[in-house]
Design an enzyme around this catalytic site. Structure first.
Site, PDB file in Angstrom:
ATOM      1  N   ALA A   1      -0.588   1.011   6.045  1.00  0.00           N
ATOM      2  CA  ALA A   1      -0.866   0.145   7.196  1.00  0.00           C
ATOM      3  C   ALA A   1      -1.831  -0.955   6.790  1.00  0.00           C
ATOM      4  O   ALA A   1      -2.655  -0.787   5.886  1.00  0.00           O
ATOM      5  CB  ALA A   1      -1.448   0.959   8.352  1.00  0.00           C
ATOM      6  N   ASP A   2      -1.712  -2.074   7.481  1.00  0.00           N
ATOM      7  CA  ASP A   2      -2.679  -3.149   7.298  1.00  0.00           C
ATOM      8  C   ASP A   2      -2.766  -3.948   8.590  1.00  0.00           C
ATOM      9  O   ASP A   2      -1.837  -3.935   9.406  1.00  0.00           O
ATOM     10  CB  ASP A   2      -2.289  -4.076   6.145  1.00  0.00           C
ATOM     11  CG  ASP A   2      -3.501  -4.849   5.631  1.00  0.00           C
ATOM     12  OD1 ASP A   2      -4.203  -4.316   4.762  1.00  0.00           O
ATOM     13  OD2 ASP A   2      -3.753  -5.960   6.135  1.00  0.00           O
ATOM     14  N   GLN A   3      -3.895  -4.599   8.751  1.00  0.00           N
ATOM     15  CA  GLN A   3      -4.134  -5.382   9.964  1.00  0.00           C
ATOM     16  C   GLN A   3      -4.626  -6.770   9.584  1.00  0.00           C
ATOM     17  O   GLN A   3      -5.496  -6.919   8.730  1.00  0.00           O
ATOM     18  CB  GLN A   3      -5.172  -4.679  10.839  1.00  0.00           C
ATOM     19  CG  GLN A   3      -5.358  -5.306  12.211  1.00  0.00           C
ATOM     20  CD  GLN A   3      -6.370  -4.514  13.025  1.00  0.00           C
ATOM     21  OE1 GLN A   3      -7.540  -4.450  12.674  1.00  0.00           O
ATOM     22  NE2 GLN A   3      -5.920  -3.905  14.107  1.00  0.00           N
TER      23      GLN A   3
ATOM     24  N   LYS B   1       0.833  -1.206   0.000  1.00  0.00           N
ATOM     25  CA  LYS B   1       0.000   0.000   0.000  1.00  0.00           C
ATOM     26  C   LYS B   1       0.868   1.256   0.000  1.00  0.00           C
ATOM     27  O   LYS B   1       0.613   2.202  -0.768  1.00  0.00           O
ATOM     28  CB  LYS B   1      -0.924  -0.005   1.211  1.00  0.00           C
ATOM     29  CG  LYS B   1      -2.000  -1.079   1.162  1.00  0.00           C
ATOM     30  CD  LYS B   1      -2.846  -1.065   2.425  1.00  0.00           C
ATOM     31  CE  LYS B   1      -3.934  -2.116   2.371  1.00  0.00           C
ATOM     32  NZ  LYS B   1      -4.797  -2.099   3.575  1.00  0.00           N
TER      33      LYS B   1
END
Length: 205
Positions: free
Chosen positions: A81-83, A65
């Site tokens: 960011a990623d979760q 991203k």
């Protein structure tokens, strides 16, 4: 002191996300923020990265991203960011509908799962720096009636987050124990991110 004086970058921090939660976290810390959608197909990228551990998957998604947006905005300070939600090695995604939400909650009920929140920070040099923070969350034992009642009451909130809950909403009723920083649970670990911005001399103190 004007909060805008905290940020020493020549242009606002560029968040590679349209998440209102992540933007609000940064703005609450006094940072000026622009946002841009990374237009990354997360599920296709996950398929390409088959076999990665959940933490490594979160890092790969965050980096993809950030790099997608940085490629369109050279010279900008970019945060991606990623979760990833991981329960005993099984990765959960956002539920597609209320039925899927009920199924996810039935699988998580009475168990401890992990939220891995990964960040990729790209400076003006275009080189990404990545890190991941993990929170542990334990759901109450929930029967079908309790799950159905929660899904009905929570409405659209169950579709907007992995795990079918939002802690800042009715989702807080689902838990017996939570261990981890609040911003990590919300998907953007602020304290380690601010530390890295400070090292880069992008914050006034």
């Amino acid at each position: 002191m004007d909060p805008s004086a905290l940020w020493l970058g020549s242009r606002p921090l560029l968040l590679a996300s349209t998440s209102p939660t992540r933007r609000a976290l940064l703005e609450s810390a006094g940072l000026p923020v622009d946002t841009q959608s990374p237009d990354v197909d997360e599920r296709a990228l996950e398929a390409e990265c088959g076999g990665l551990a959940p933490t490594e998957l979160a890092l790969a998604l965050a980096r993809a991203k950030a790099e997608a947006v940085a490629g369109r905005a050279p010279g900008r300070i970019v945060v991606g960011a990623d979760q990833v939600l991981d329960c005993d090695g099984t990765v959960f995604h956002k539920p597609a509908n209320a039925e899927a939400a009920r199924h996810h909650l039935a699988q998580l009920a009475g168990r401890t799962h992990r939220l891995h929140s990964a960040v990729a920070l790209i400076g003006a040099d275009g080189v990404p720096e990545t890190f991941v923070e993990t929170a542990h969350l334990t759901l109450r034992p929930l029967d079908d009636a309790a799950i159905a009642a929660y899904v009905a009451l929570a409405g659209a909130d169950v579709l907007g987050s992995v795990g079918a809950y939002r802690l800042e909403g009715l989702g807080i009723h689902l838990f017996t124990q939570i261990s981890g920083d609040h911003s990590t649970i919300l998907g953007l670990p602020l304290i380690p991110l601010l530390a890295r911005l400070r090292v880069r001399q992008l914050l006034a103190f």
